[in-house]
Write a protein that holds these residues in place. Structure first.
Motif, PDB file in Angstrom:
ATOM      1  N   ASN A 169       0.848  -1.191   0.000  1.00 56.13           N
ATOM      2  CA  ASN A 169       0.000   0.000   0.000  1.00 56.13           C
ATOM      3  C   ASN A 169       0.880   1.236   0.000  1.00 56.13           C
ATOM      4  OD1 ASN A 169       0.357   1.131   2.896  1.00 56.13           O
ATOM      5  ND2 ASN A 169      -0.079  -1.036   3.243  1.00 56.13           N
ATOM      6  N   CYS A 170       0.273   2.369  -0.196  1.00 54.90           N
ATOM      7  CA  CYS A 170       1.004   3.635  -0.161  1.00 54.90           C
ATOM      8  C   CYS A 170       0.156   4.637   0.602  1.00 54.90           C
ATOM      9  CB  CYS A 170       1.295   4.144  -1.579  1.00 54.90           C
ATOM     10  SG  CYS A 170       2.322   5.640  -1.605  1.00 54.90           S
ATOM     11  N   GLN A 225       4.241   8.624   4.948  1.00 55.67           N
ATOM     12  CA  GLN A 225       5.074   7.544   5.440  1.00 55.67           C
ATOM     13  C   GLN A 225       6.511   8.037   5.574  1.00 55.67           C
ATOM     14  OE1 GLN A 225       4.490   4.854   1.794  1.00 55.67           O
ATOM     15  NE2 GLN A 225       6.701   4.670   2.125  1.00 55.67           N
ATOM     16  N   TYR A 248       2.303  -0.293  12.268  1.00 56.78           N
ATOM     17  CA  TYR A 248       3.144   0.829  11.845  1.00 56.78           C
ATOM     18  C   TYR A 248       2.530   1.437  10.580  1.00 56.78           C
ATOM     19  CZ  TYR A 248       6.108  -2.323  14.537  1.00 56.78           C
ATOM     20  OH  TYR A 248       6.590  -3.196  15.479  1.00 56.78           O
ATOM     21  N   PRO A 249       1.393   2.105  10.686  1.00 55.32           N
ATOM     22  CA  PRO A 249       0.683   2.557   9.488  1.00 55.32           C
ATOM     23  C   PRO A 249       1.456   3.579   8.664  1.00 55.32           C
ATOM     24  CG  PRO A 249      -0.295   3.498  11.478  1.00 55.32           C
ATOM     25  CD  PRO A 249       0.678   2.456  11.931  1.00 55.32           C
ATOM     26  N   HIS A 250       2.432   4.248   9.274  1.00 60.58           N
ATOM     27  CA  HIS A 250       3.200   5.267   8.556  1.00 60.58           C
ATOM     28  C   HIS A 250       4.682   4.912   8.453  1.00 60.58           C
ATOM     29  CE1 HIS A 250      -0.409   7.690   8.642  1.00 60.58           C
ATOM     30  NE2 HIS A 250      -0.491   7.475   9.942  1.00 60.58           N
ATOM     31  N   GLN A 251       4.999   3.636   8.731  1.00 68.04           N
ATOM     32  CA  GLN A 251       6.372   3.127   8.600  1.00 68.04           C
ATOM     33  C   GLN A 251       6.294   1.763   7.914  1.00 68.04           C
ATOM     34  OE1 GLN A 251       5.797   4.063  12.723  1.00 68.04           O
ATOM     35  NE2 GLN A 251       8.016   4.056  12.993  1.00 68.04           N
ATOM     36  N   PRO A 252       5.942   1.755   6.632  1.00 61.70           N
ATOM     37  CA  PRO A 252       5.597   0.476   5.986  1.00 61.70           C
ATOM     38  C   PRO A 252       6.773  -0.448   5.688  1.00 61.70           C
ATOM     39  CG  PRO A 252       5.496   2.262   4.395  1.00 61.70           C
ATOM     40  CD  PRO A 252       5.710   2.901   5.731  1.00 61.70           C
ATOM     41  N   TYR A 253       8.004   0.075   5.648  1.00 60.98           N
ATOM     42  CA  TYR A 253       9.129  -0.748   5.209  1.00 60.98           C
ATOM     43  C   TYR A 253       9.913  -1.277   6.408  1.00 60.98           C
ATOM     44  CZ  TYR A 253       8.141   1.829   0.862  1.00 60.98           C
ATOM     45  OH  TYR A 253       7.531   2.393  -0.226  1.00 60.98           O
ATOM     46  N   ASN A 312       6.854  -6.008   6.443  1.00 60.43           N
ATOM     47  CA  ASN A 312       6.492  -4.832   5.665  1.00 60.43           C
ATOM     48  C   ASN A 312       4.985  -4.624   5.745  1.00 60.43           C
ATOM     49  OD1 ASN A 312       9.031  -4.030   4.433  1.00 60.43           O
ATOM     50  ND2 ASN A 312       8.891  -5.903   3.218  1.00 60.43           N
ATOM     51  N   TYR A 313       4.552  -3.384   5.754  1.00 62.56           N
ATOM     52  CA  TYR A 313       3.136  -3.013   5.741  1.00 62.56           C
ATOM     53  C   TYR A 313       2.378  -3.546   6.959  1.00 62.56           C
ATOM     54  CZ  TYR A 313       4.451  -2.123   0.888  1.00 62.56           C
ATOM     55  OH  TYR A 313       5.088  -1.691  -0.235  1.00 62.56           O
ATOM     56  N   ASN A 362       5.315  -9.990   2.149  1.00 62.53           N
ATOM     57  CA  ASN A 362       4.868  -8.691   2.650  1.00 62.53           C
ATOM     58  C   ASN A 362       5.883  -8.123   3.612  1.00 62.53           C
ATOM     59  OD1 ASN A 362       4.432  -9.998   5.122  1.00 62.53           O
ATOM     60  ND2 ASN A 362       2.228 -10.139   4.813  1.00 62.53           N
TER      61      ASN A 362
END
Length: 532
Positions: free
Chosen positions: A85-86, A90, A294-299, A289-290, A532
């Motif tokens: 997602n994007c 982030q 961590y909704p704003h730190q996806p990686y 990942n995702y 993911n």
């Protein structure tokens, strides 16, 4: 003691002492290098909070995807990475993935609080033209609520940084930075033959998907790779973030451009308390990942590999400090920096050789990126890391090792011990083993509960699903390995990868934390899941 000897010694100690760390990480997906594909991108700059392992939620600014425009696609594709997602904000910003020679357009909308003022993006290494926006010191900027567009040609493959060109001491600190990965336009033939083809066949034989963005990092036959990861290193001073939040709150509703509608946040003295890999601190960087927490730190930052694989690491220093980063188990061969491949002058035939150095500790200069190759084969351990025994009833222990011209077992990519260093085949580790492993080795292993802090040890210094059985015998009880929750086919080696600035492997001065992760080297039977 030489650096290389000290490194090998520490690496061996970590192998024995930390083999079972995979227990704590089992079930999480791995890193890869996820991002969104171009060549046209619509980004926004917004606010959100970043979750930290100490329970803090740090106010930050970051780039994200504009909700009015769906990204062209994700790479790896959503079919391989269903959770991709994007978000609208982030940290780091979305990784922009393009191909060499493409004309890239990045549209930026400024949705930061009005008091934060203008914002922008710099693309170092590229000749960017801009339209719209207002004139800034370094580039065109987007005023609050406004938009600016940047266009450039992706002239060179490799990993590149992008970051704010407006009041960088504050805006980059707040989280306005990201990565651009430029894939080579042509893949050298060498990357589809020889070892490269066999390594891919080995992955396929064990039902692993190919998550690479490309088969080579550059347009050079010696930059082929089998697996890749992107790591962006940065630090955060919560005092700066808290002051920014306080001033933004106090100035809510002010009119853009008015004399009193601007932030005055001091950025010195600088005392960071959080040290980040891809926006997360250890152990959060080892989650998927995702991950929804961590909704704003996806990686994430959770690399895995198999022995013999050429692993490409893409690294960017995104903060204001240098971060000396140490990759245990081997040196890293630097391929290039900021998309500039380091190579010798062409010879009489036009061919060039790689000229980047082997680094014991890689350097991450602020704003600079590098691409490097890391690999591990077990060569030099001086024992058979698969625990083979030529007189055993265990079929895996009876595996053969036929050296190729370089000394590795590469004849059959489907073999469990594919890429074993044959010189150590059947060499015992233990002088007096308890179980199914031949005796006569150079060491006697101590009680694991004493050496390895209890359940942090898998109970075996060998790779593979039957490693504990081979170390202890079918009826022996070698605690604590039998009480752990490792997947049934995982017994891997865990090597610490961490900043060599000791304070940077803490979170608010508490160890372990910060800029630290583990490279997990698994036997072929364990399927490395990068979904993911």
């Amino acid at each position: 003691m030489s650096q290389l000897y000290a490194k090998n010694l520490l690496g061996r100690l970590l192998v024995v002492a930390m083999t079972g760390l995979t227990t704590l990480l089992a079930g999480t997906a791995q890193a890869a290098a996820p991002g969104i594909t171009g060549p046209t991108f619509y980004l926004t700059a917004q606010t959100a909070n970043l979750n930290q392992p100490d329970g803090a939620a740090v106010y930050a600014w970051g780039y994200g995807c504009d909700t009015a425009h769906t990204p062209s696609g994700f790479n790896p594709p959503v079919s391989l990475m269903p959770g991709a997602n994007c978000p609208t904000m982030q940290v780091p910003g979305p990784t922009l993935i393009v191909t060499e020679g493409q004309t890239v357009t990045v549209n930026l909308t400024n949705n930061l609080p009005t008091a934060a003022g203008n914002t922008s993006i710099l693309f170092p290494g590229f000749q960017a033209a801009s339209t719209g926006g207002v004139a800034g010191l370094l580039t065109q900027e987007a005023a609050p609520g406004g938009t600016v567009s940047y266009t450039f040609t992706a002239t060179s493959p490799g990993t590149h940084a992008y970051y704010s060109g407006t009041q960088g001491d504050l805006q980059i600190e707040m989280g306005l930075y990201g990565a651009i990965i430029v894939l080579p336009a042509t893949v050298p033939t060498a990357c589809t033959t020889g070892y490269a083809a066999k390594n891919l066949s080995a992955e396929a034989a064990h039902h692993e998907s190919d998550f690479r963005l490309s088969k080579s990092a550059y347009d050079h036959p010696k930059t082929c790779y089998d697996r890749e990861y992107l790591f962006q290193f940065a630090e955060m001073d919560p005092n700066i973030h808290n002051q920014a939040l306080a001033q933004v709150t106090a100035l809510a509703g002010c009119i853009a451009g008015a004399p009193a509608c601007s932030l005055e946040v001091p950025t010195e003295p600088y005392h960071p308390a959080y040290f980040l890999i891809n926006g997360r601190s250890m152990p959060d960087d080892m989650d998927a990942n995702y991950a929804i927490e961590y909704p704003h730190q996806p990686y994430n930052g959770n690399p895995h590999m198999h022995p013999g694989e050429q692993t490409l690491i893409r690294v960017i220093g995104q903060g204001r400090w240098q971060h000396p980063f140490h990759e245990h188990a081997n040196h890293v061969r630097i391929l290039g920096r900021d998309g500039n491949l380091i190579q010798t002058p062409p010879d009489s035939t036009g061919a060039t050789e790689l000229a980047g150095m082997l680094m014991f500790t890689t350097d991450t200069t602020p704003g600079q990126a590098f691409d490097g190759i890391f690999y591990y084969t077990g060569r030099g351990l001086n024992w058979d890391m698969y625990g083979h025994n030529p007189v055993s009833a265990d079929p895996l222990a009876l595996l053969t090792c036929t050296p190729d011209a370089n000394g590795y077992n590469t004849g059959d990519p489907t073999a469990v011990n594919y890429f074993e260093w044959c010189q150590d085949h059947n060499k015992p580790l233990q002088v007096a083993p308890f179980g199914d492993v031949a005796s006569g080795g150079p060491a006697t292993l101590p009680d694991p509960n004493i050496l390895t802090n209890g359940a942090w040890y898998s109970g075996s210094p060998y790779l593979g699903p039957d490693a504990t059985t081979r170390a202890t015998g079918p009826t022996s009880v070698f605690q604590p390995s039998n009480i752990q929750a490792n997947p049934s086919n995982e017994r891997g080696y865990a090597f610490m990868w961490h900043s060599h600035n000791e304070r940077e492997i803490t979170t608010n001065n508490v160890f372990p934390g910060g800029m630290l992760m583990m490279m997990l080297i698994d036997s072929r039977e364990f399927v490395i899941d990068e979904s993911n």
